[in-house]
Design a protein around this motif. Structure first.
Motif, PDB file in Angstrom:
ATOM      1  N   ALA A 152      35.232  37.360  41.088  1.00 32.74           N
ATOM      2  CA  ALA A 152      33.859  36.850  41.103  1.00 32.74           C
ATOM      3  C   ALA A 152      32.948  37.719  41.964  1.00 32.74           C
ATOM      4  N   ALA A 153      33.458  38.159  43.123  1.00 30.24           N
ATOM      5  CA  ALA A 153      32.648  38.979  44.020  1.00 30.24           C
ATOM      6  C   ALA A 153      32.314  40.322  43.392  1.00 30.24           C
ATOM      7  N   LEU A 154      33.281  40.942  42.721  1.00 28.52           N
ATOM      8  CA  LEU A 154      33.025  42.244  42.110  1.00 28.52           C
ATOM      9  C   LEU A 154      32.105  42.111  40.907  1.00 28.52           C
ATOM     10  N   VAL A 155      32.280  41.065  40.114  1.00 27.10           N
ATOM     11  CA  VAL A 155      31.382  40.835  38.985  1.00 27.10           C
ATOM     12  C   VAL A 155      29.942  40.701  39.475  1.00 27.10           C
ATOM     13  N   ALA A 156      29.739  39.968  40.564  1.00 29.41           N
ATOM     14  CA  ALA A 156      28.391  39.795  41.111  1.00 29.41           C
ATOM     15  C   ALA A 156      27.823  41.122  41.610  1.00 29.41           C
ATOM     16  N   LEU A 157      28.664  41.921  42.267  1.00 29.34           N
ATOM     17  CA  LEU A 157      28.212  43.220  42.764  1.00 29.34           C
ATOM     18  C   LEU A 157      27.746  44.124  41.623  1.00 29.34           C
ATOM     19  N   LEU A 158      28.519  44.131  40.536  1.00 29.92           N
ATOM     20  CA  LEU A 158      28.254  45.072  39.453  1.00 29.92           C
ATOM     21  C   LEU A 158      27.307  44.531  38.385  1.00 29.92           C
ATOM     22  N   ALA A 159      26.944  43.261  38.472  1.00 29.79           N
ATOM     23  CA  ALA A 159      26.077  42.662  37.451  1.00 29.79           C
ATOM     24  C   ALA A 159      24.781  43.441  37.232  1.00 29.79           C
ATOM     25  N   PRO A 160      24.105  43.919  38.283  1.00 30.78           N
ATOM     26  CA  PRO A 160      22.863  44.664  38.046  1.00 30.78           C
ATOM     27  C   PRO A 160      23.076  45.982  37.305  1.00 30.78           C
ATOM     28  N   LEU A 161      24.322  46.458  37.265  1.00 29.15           N
ATOM     29  CA  LEU A 161      24.608  47.735  36.608  1.00 29.15           C
ATOM     30  C   LEU A 161      25.131  47.559  35.187  1.00 29.15           C
ATOM     31  N   HIS A 162      25.238  46.309  34.729  1.00 30.87           N
ATOM     32  CA  HIS A 162      25.786  46.063  33.395  1.00 30.87           C
ATOM     33  C   HIS A 162      24.915  46.713  32.329  1.00 30.87           C
ATOM     34  N   GLY A 163      25.553  47.533  31.506  1.00 32.30           N
ATOM     35  CA  GLY A 163      24.825  48.231  30.455  1.00 32.30           C
ATOM     36  C   GLY A 163      24.072  49.448  30.935  1.00 32.30           C
ATOM     37  N   ARG A 164      24.127  49.735  32.241  1.00 31.56           N
ATOM     38  CA  ARG A 164      23.402  50.881  32.801  1.00 31.56           C
ATOM     39  C   ARG A 164      24.354  51.889  33.434  1.00 31.56           C
ATOM     40  N   THR A 165      25.653  51.728  33.211  1.00 33.20           N
ATOM     41  CA  THR A 165      26.662  52.557  33.867  1.00 33.20           C
ATOM     42  C   THR A 165      27.231  53.576  32.891  1.00 33.20           C
ATOM     43  N   ARG A 166      27.288  54.827  33.311  1.00 32.47           N
ATOM     44  CA  ARG A 166      27.824  55.881  32.447  1.00 32.47           C
ATOM     45  C   ARG A 166      29.359  55.859  32.451  1.00 32.47           C
ATOM     46  N   LEU A 167      29.958  55.616  33.615  1.00 34.11           N
ATOM     47  CA  LEU A 167      31.410  55.694  33.758  1.00 34.11           C
ATOM     48  C   LEU A 167      31.928  54.591  34.658  1.00 34.11           C
ATOM     49  N   HIS A 168      33.041  53.982  34.266  1.00 35.67           N
ATOM     50  CA  HIS A 168      33.801  53.088  35.143  1.00 35.67           C
ATOM     51  C   HIS A 168      35.270  53.442  34.988  1.00 35.67           C
ATOM     52  N   ILE A 169      35.887  53.888  36.088  1.00 39.57           N
ATOM     53  CA  ILE A 169      37.305  54.194  36.100  1.00 39.57           C
ATOM     54  C   ILE A 169      37.979  53.288  37.123  1.00 39.57           C
ATOM     55  N   ASP A 170      39.007  52.586  36.677  1.00 36.87           N
ATOM     56  CA  ASP A 170      39.714  51.597  37.492  1.00 36.87           C
ATOM     57  C   ASP A 170      41.128  52.114  37.747  1.00 36.87           C
ATOM     58  N   LEU A 171      41.506  52.237  39.015  1.00 39.84           N
ATOM     59  CA  LEU A 171      42.736  52.929  39.406  1.00 39.84           C
ATOM     60  C   LEU A 171      43.879  51.946  39.641  1.00 39.84           C
ATOM     61  N   HIS A 172      44.971  52.133  38.879  1.00 36.44           N
ATOM     62  CA  HIS A 172      46.114  51.225  38.926  1.00 36.44           C
ATOM     63  C   HIS A 172      47.429  51.997  39.008  1.00 36.44           C
ATOM     64  N   GLU A 173      48.514  51.237  39.163  1.00 31.83           N
ATOM     65  CA  GLU A 173      49.878  51.751  39.087  1.00 31.83           C
ATOM     66  C   GLU A 173      50.726  50.819  38.216  1.00 31.83           C
ATOM     67  N   THR A 174      51.770  51.379  37.621  1.00 37.60           N
ATOM     68  CA  THR A 174      52.847  50.596  37.015  1.00 37.60           C
ATOM     69  C   THR A 174      54.105  50.901  37.808  1.00 37.60           C
ATOM     70  N   THR A 175      54.769  49.894  38.338  1.00 37.01           N
ATOM     71  CA  THR A 175      55.901  50.126  39.237  1.00 37.01           C
ATOM     72  C   THR A 175      57.145  49.392  38.741  1.00 37.01           C
ATOM     73  N   ASP A 176      58.280  49.744  39.333  1.00 42.00           N
ATOM     74  CA  ASP A 176      59.521  49.040  38.996  1.00 42.00           C
ATOM     75  C   ASP A 176      59.437  47.562  39.338  1.00 42.00           C
ATOM     76  N   SER A 177      58.621  47.221  40.334  1.00 42.80           N
ATOM     77  CA  SER A 177      58.484  45.812  40.707  1.00 42.80           C
ATOM     78  C   SER A 177      57.786  44.996  39.620  1.00 42.80           C
ATOM     79  N   ASP A 178      57.116  45.652  38.675  1.00 43.31           N
ATOM     80  CA  ASP A 178      56.552  44.917  37.542  1.00 43.31           C
ATOM     81  C   ASP A 178      57.651  44.170  36.788  1.00 43.31           C
ATOM     82  N   GLU A 179      58.764  44.850  36.566  1.00 40.71           N
ATOM     83  CA  GLU A 179      59.866  44.221  35.854  1.00 40.71           C
ATOM     84  C   GLU A 179      60.749  43.383  36.770  1.00 40.71           C
ATOM     85  N   ALA A 180      60.877  43.805  38.028  1.00 39.75           N
ATOM     86  CA  ALA A 180      61.776  43.099  38.947  1.00 39.75           C
ATOM     87  C   ALA A 180      61.169  41.811  39.502  1.00 39.75           C
TER      88      ALA A 180
END
Length: 306
Positions: A152-180
């Motif tokens: 909710a906090a991030l949605v509120a922060l980025l709401a003014p930029l909706h439709g006005r943003t050229r790039l959004h890259i979200d950084l994640h990992e996939t780990t062995d703990s996903d399955e474990a």
């Protein structure tokens, strides 16, 4: 071989409040958001505007949520958004964002606005967890009226930029703990049977199936391939159950599933997935892969015709 039942809940029944409380009681702090993230942001104040966009309070503990912005923000410039730490256990997302800001954050000064949130989920970062304290996955809850405070906090922060943003890259990992741990916990929480899958050995990207940008995704993959290996498909030709759009790229219903990379409806968006548990990589290579992905994404987005 049938996996053993998850230690919380009754098989076949979704969790109730007592089950969520039992899960939360098992989760302990293992590292410090203040020391690892807030302290790392302090030197950046020399070159950026660093501000609090909200705060989360869990069990009396307050976690300030910080965003990093270009100092000379101009509405006539394209806007670039970088997010990390949506899942707190995915370490290179947080520290990759910090490394990018420290080493390359001013490279687009005067050409683009930059907004970065290195750690969306500080409670989960400290506890090396995927969920927030209410056993909610922030990365399925990025929408108006979200029950997850982080989302909710991030949605509120980025709401003014909706439709006005050229790039959004979200950084994640996939780990062995996903399955474990995390997928078994998810199945137990939802009262479903856990079906084991294969953890991809290598880096891959997630494109939005409803708004694909295949050339953009390939440009990012090609850059990361210079740093670390790209995940091959499994024996069924899939990565995490999804068909490949191109080598190292899968398509997923990013917006429909409430994932972070869709918040801004950016023209170019992607979700990175680093595999830190591979014997073929190192922690530093994982950070470097995140930085390479960000830089390649920015270069492509800024070179694209309007």
């Amino acid at each position: 071989m049938t996996p053993p039942p998850y230690p919380i809940g009754t098989p076949g029944q979704p969790w109730g409040p007592a089950d969520v409380a039992a899960w939360r009681a098992r989760v302990v702090s293992q590292r410090s958001y203040a020391d690892d993230v807030l302290a790392a942001l302090e030197p950046l104040r020399q070159s950026f505007d660093v501000s609090e966009y909200g705060a989360l309070v869990y069990d009396g503990e307050r976690f300030p949520l910080l965003a990093v912005r270009s100092r000379d923000w101009r509405d006539d410039l394209p806007t670039l958004v970088i997010t990390g730490g949506v899942h707190g256990y995915e370490t290179s997302g947080v520290h990759g964002a910090l490394q990018f800001l420290r080493d390359h954050g001013t490279e687009t000064a005067g050409r683009a606005n930059l907004l970065a949130v290195p750690c969306v989920s500080p409670w989960a970062y400290e506890r090396v967890q995927r969920w927030n304290p209410d056993a909610l996955d922030p990365n399925r809850n990025f929408r108006a009226g979200s029950p997850a405070g982080e989302s909710a906090a991030l949605v509120a922060l980025l709401a003014p930029l909706h439709g006005r943003t050229r790039l959004h890259i979200d950084l994640h990992e996939t780990t062995d703990s996903d399955e474990a741990e995390f997928r078994p916990a998810l199945a137990a929480r939802d009262g479903e049977a856990f079906v084991p899958d294969t953890v991809p050995d290598g880096f891959y990207l997630v494109d939005d199936a409803d708004r694909p940008q295949p050339a953009f995704q390939r440009a990012v993959i090609n850059a990361v391939a210079q740093v670390t290996h790209i995940a091959p498909p499994d024996a069924h030709g899939l990565i995490i159950g999804c068909p490949l759009q191109s080598p190292g790229v899968i398509s997923y219903a990013v917006a429909r599933k409430g994932l972070c990379a869709a918040i801004t409806a950016a023209r170019f968006s992607t979700t990175t997935e680093v595999y830190p548990d591979s014997p073929r990589t190192t922690p530093q290579q994982c950070l470097d892969a995140q930085v390479a992905a960000v830089r390649a994404a920015i270069a492509y987005a800024l070179s694209a015709a309007d």
